[in-house]
Design a protein around this motif. Sequence first.
Motif, mmCIF file in Angstrom:
data_model
loop_
_atom_site.group_PDB
_atom_site.id
_atom_site.type_symbol
_atom_site.label_atom_id
_atom_site.label_comp_id
_atom_site.label_asym_id
_atom_site.label_seq_id
_atom_site.Cartn_x
_atom_site.Cartn_y
_atom_site.Cartn_z
ATOM 1 N N ASP A 191 0.824 -1.080 -0.112
ATOM 2 C CA ASP A 191 -0.073 -0.036 -0.074
ATOM 3 C C ASP A 191 0.732 1.275 -0.069
ATOM 4 O O ASP A 191 0.704 2.184 -0.482
ATOM 5 C CB ASP A 191 -0.886 0.114 1.076
ATOM 6 C CG ASP A 191 -1.944 -0.904 1.097
ATOM 7 O OD1 ASP A 191 -2.389 -1.394 -0.095
ATOM 8 O OD2 ASP A 191 -2.770 -1.280 2.151
ATOM 9 N N LYS A 194 2.324 1.817 -3.303
ATOM 10 C CA LYS A 194 1.347 2.497 -4.405
ATOM 11 C C LYS A 194 0.994 3.985 -4.186
ATOM 12 O O LYS A 194 0.796 4.749 -5.183
ATOM 13 C CB LYS A 194 -0.125 1.700 -4.000
ATOM 14 C CG LYS A 194 -0.104 0.147 -4.264
ATOM 15 C CD LYS A 194 -1.554 -0.279 -4.077
ATOM 16 C CE LYS A 194 -1.662 -1.705 -4.198
ATOM 17 N NZ LYS A 194 -3.031 -2.191 -4.021
ATOM 18 N N TRP A 235 -2.697 -3.827 -8.994
ATOM 19 C CA TRP A 235 -1.632 -3.067 -8.936
ATOM 20 C C TRP A 235 -1.780 -1.921 -10.080
ATOM 21 O O TRP A 235 -2.178 -2.093 -11.117
ATOM 22 C CB TRP A 235 -0.134 -3.527 -9.231
ATOM 23 C CG TRP A 235 0.876 -2.898 -9.157
ATOM 24 C CD1 TRP A 235 1.556 -1.977 -9.747
ATOM 25 C CD2 TRP A 235 1.521 -2.633 -7.808
ATOM 26 N NE1 TRP A 235 2.805 -1.479 -9.301
ATOM 27 C CE2 TRP A 235 2.678 -1.719 -7.942
ATOM 28 C CE3 TRP A 235 1.130 -3.107 -6.295
ATOM 29 C CZ2 TRP A 235 3.369 -1.515 -6.681
ATOM 30 C CZ3 TRP A 235 1.866 -2.679 -5.452
ATOM 31 C CH2 TRP A 235 2.875 -1.817 -5.449
#
Length: 394
Positions: A191, A194, A235
Motif C-alpha cells: 500500500d 502504491k 496494482w
Amino acid sequence: MTMEDSTKVKSDLVQIARLALSEKTDDVRLFVARLVRQYRGSEPALAEQLDNYLRTIAPSGASSFMRKESPPAQRSKAGEATAVPVDDESRLSLLKIFNEGPDYPKPLLDASVEQPLAQLLRERKQIKKLAGLGLHPTKSSVFVGAPGVGKTITARWIAAQLGVPLLVLDLTAVMSSLLGKSGANIRAALDYAKRIPCVLFLDEIDAIAKRRSDESDIGELKRLVTVILQEVDEWPPTGLLLAATNHPELIDPALWRRFDLVVDFKSPDATTIEAAINRFLGPDTLKFEKWVETLSYAFQKQSFSDIERDINRLRRTLALGGGTPQKLVEDVVTHKVTELGRAEQIEFALLLDSQTSLSQRSIHEITGVSRDTIRKHRKADSAAASRSRTRTTA
C-alpha cells in the motif's frame, strides 16, 4: 544438527560477535530480535530465553527500546511526506530503499533480456501517450533465473532509468512471528509503494507465493499467496511492480497469469562473458588483454557475480605482487577446468594451444589433456583447413 544448521549457527555467532565487539548495541538487539523469530518454531526454549534478555536488559544509553532509525520519509504522488512502514513487533522497516542516480551502470544482459526490458522502459516513459490511446503500460514483471545473473541489479537500473527510488520488500522484517501479521505487513508495504512514485521489487517471491498445494506449508503462508495475487491484480498502472525468483517451480501457478511480463535471465554467453571480464578488470584490462578469451572459456556457465568475485581476487593478487598476469590466469584456469566435461576440456586445451604461448606440457598440466591428443586434433584441424583452401582455389 545438520551441517547446514551448524554452518548457520556459526555464521550467527560470528555476526553477533562482530556487532558486540564494535559496540553496536542497537544492531545487536536487532539481530537478537531476528534470532527470536528464527528459532521460535524450531527451538522455542532458546527463543524464549533470548526474548527475555531483550525485554529485561535495557540498552545502555538508549532512550528507546529496540528501535532502528527508519529510512527518510518519501513523498507521495500528491507531494505529501509519508513514513516507511515498519513491523510492529521488531520495529524493522518493511522496505529497503535505494536511490540510484541516472549514471547507475547498465547491467550486462543477454539480447533476449535486453529487448523486453527496453520495451518496458519505453512504455513506462510514455505513459501519457499510451493513456491517450486508452492503453496501460506494463505494470508488473517477474524475473526468472539462477542466482548471480543480474536480476537485482537490473531492478535497480530500471528504477534509476525511470528516475524513481527502488523499494525492496525485506522478508526478514515482513515475516512476523505473530500469526496473521505477515499478511498485514505485506499489505502495508505494498500500500505504501502504491502511494509514492517508485519501483517495488519483490525478491525471492517464491518464499511468500508458494504453490498452495504444498502440504508442508502452514495456513499462514497459503494466505500470503492470496494477498500477493490480489495485490498484483490491483496494482495501478502508475507504478511498476517487479519480482524475482530462483525457483519458478515453487511459485503458485495462478501468480504467473497475473504478471504482464516474464523475463528469463539465462546464464551469460561467451560474448557477454568477455564484456563482463573487461568491465570487471577495469584499469587492469590491458595487463590481461591477451588472456580475455582464455578467461572467457574458463568462466563459461558461471554467473556474473561469480566472475566478478574471481576477477577481483585476481586483481588483488596482482596488486600485491602475487604473480604475473600469465601465472594468475593459469591458476584460475587450473581451478576452473575441473568443472568442464571431457569434450570441453579438449576444446579448452586446443584454445590454449592456439591462443597462448604455453607449451603442450603446461597445457596438459592445466587441463589434463595429453599432448598426443592435442597434437592429433591439431593435425586434424590443419588437414581440414588445407582441404578447405584447396576447394576454394579450385
